[in-house]
Design an enzyme around this catalytic site. Structure first.
Site, PDB file in Angstrom:
ATOM      1  N   CYS A  36     -30.136 -28.911  41.538  1.00 47.69           N
ATOM      2  CA  CYS A  36     -30.841 -27.624  41.649  1.00 47.69           C
ATOM      3  C   CYS A  36     -30.190 -26.677  40.635  1.00 47.69           C
ATOM      4  O   CYS A  36     -28.983 -26.664  40.484  1.00 47.69           O
ATOM      5  CB  CYS A  36     -30.724 -27.063  43.063  1.00 47.69           C
ATOM      6  SG  CYS A  36     -31.516 -28.108  44.317  1.00 47.69           S
ATOM      7  N   HIS A  87     -15.105 -25.266  29.719  1.00 46.78           N
ATOM      8  CA  HIS A  87     -14.934 -26.241  30.795  1.00 46.78           C
ATOM      9  C   HIS A  87     -15.370 -25.662  32.136  1.00 46.78           C
ATOM     10  O   HIS A  87     -15.025 -26.184  33.190  1.00 46.78           O
ATOM     11  CB  HIS A  87     -13.491 -26.735  30.855  1.00 46.78           C
ATOM     12  CG  HIS A  87     -13.152 -27.685  29.739  1.00 46.78           C
ATOM     13  ND1 HIS A  87     -11.890 -28.196  29.535  1.00 46.78           N
ATOM     14  CD2 HIS A  87     -13.920 -28.229  28.763  1.00 46.78           C
ATOM     15  CE1 HIS A  87     -11.904 -28.999  28.478  1.00 46.78           C
ATOM     16  NE2 HIS A  87     -13.126 -29.029  27.993  1.00 46.78           N
ATOM     17  N   ASP A 133      -9.052 -21.097  34.909  1.00 45.70           N
ATOM     18  CA  ASP A 133      -8.208 -20.363  35.863  1.00 45.70           C
ATOM     19  C   ASP A 133      -8.474 -18.860  35.933  1.00 45.70           C
ATOM     20  O   ASP A 133      -7.823 -18.147  36.708  1.00 45.70           O
ATOM     21  CB  ASP A 133      -6.726 -20.602  35.540  1.00 45.70           C
ATOM     22  CG  ASP A 133      -6.380 -20.289  34.085  1.00 45.70           C
ATOM     23  OD1 ASP A 133      -6.959 -19.340  33.511  1.00 45.70           O
ATOM     24  OD2 ASP A 133      -5.521 -21.007  33.516  1.00 45.70           O
TER      25      ASP A 133
END
Length: 273
Positions: free
Chosen positions: A138, A126, A111
């Protein structure tokens, strides 16, 4: 909390394995109004469909429903933009200012609130919601274009947004640079090896607002224990970290809010650093 003060004093005097490491999860951001991933708000509603996070939050689901996942991701983006760091985030910044390069923060949160509050020595295991990468592999990780804003839950993507969310190299959909439930940790997105190296050199690992439901956070705690560091489990209730450390000597369990515990820890660190 004499045991805690003793270990803080001890780690402060060591030359090796002297890092103070803080591992944070969604519980830390809940005071900022961001629902935890698996909490009661953790069942996503999109139209009339209901999804468990373990089904919706997967690369497999994204490949089948990219627009739906992007709509949800941009809804979360709006939620994050409206949130502000809370007292715990700022306590961690103050602790970093005291410890400087002996401080590291490993977070499961995507966040951006730790960055927004001013934390600098941070590893986002994460991923984060600032960046995107090609779903076809890519290699480059890029920032989400500024033109793409947060959305309401039922707001569709525009043609321009779809165009911006396609890979310039191969034309495939770009995807959020986050870890989904059916994916493995790596170094590029998830700082797997960097965070384990930090864990190895941590004299003390404070665990805040995470239950240990994913495997890298548990591996971080196991590594700190293996190399003689102390685990401090700061959560409101018992969790998977509690189970991991229950038979270990070098552990401290604190059942207070993150902010209460961090204020206490900061005062102890001030004395010895």
């Amino acid at each position: 909390m004499q045991q805690l003060e003793d270990i803080i004093q001890y780690v402060s005097t060591k030359n090796k394995r002297n890092l103070f490491t803080f591992l944070t999860g969604a519980g830390l951001s809940s005071e900022s109004g961001i629902p935890t991933y698996r909490g009661i708000d953790g069942i996503w509603v999109k139209g009339t469909k209901f999804h468990k996070p373990e089904e919706f939050g997967t690369f497999k689901y994204f490949k089948e429903h990219p627009e739906e996942v992007w709509q949800y991701s941009l809804f979360r983006k709006k939620m994050f933009q409206n949130a502000k760091p809370n007292e715990s985030h700022y306590e961690l910044v103050e602790i970093e200012n005291i410890l400087k390069d002996r401080f590291h923060l490993i977070t499961q949160n995507i966040d951006n609130l730790h960055r927004q509050s001013g934390t600098e020595r941070i590893f986002e295991i994460h991923g984060n919601n600032r960046e995107i990468k090609c779903s076809n592999g890519c290699k480059e990780i890029v920032n989400l274009p500024e033109e793409i804003k947060g959305k309401e839950i039922d707001e569709d993507l525009t043609e321009r947004e779809i165009e911006l969310l396609k890979c310039q190299s191969c034309g495939s959909w770009m995807r959020p640079n986050i870890l989904w439930f059916d994916e493995y940790y790596d170094e590029k997105t998830n700082k797997k090896f960097s965070s384990l190296k930090i864990a190895k050199n941590s004299g003390i690992l404070f665990i805040l607002g995470t239950s240990g439901a994913t495997n890298l956070p548990i591996a971080i705690a196991e590594t700190t224990l293996k190399y003689g560091g102390t685990i401090v489990d700061i959560n409101i209730e018992d969790n998977q970290f509690t189970a991991l450390i229950k038979d270990k000597k070098n552990k401290i369990i604190i059942r207070k809010t993150s902010t209460e515990a961090l204020k206490m820890i900061k005062e102890m660190i001030k004395i010895y650093n």
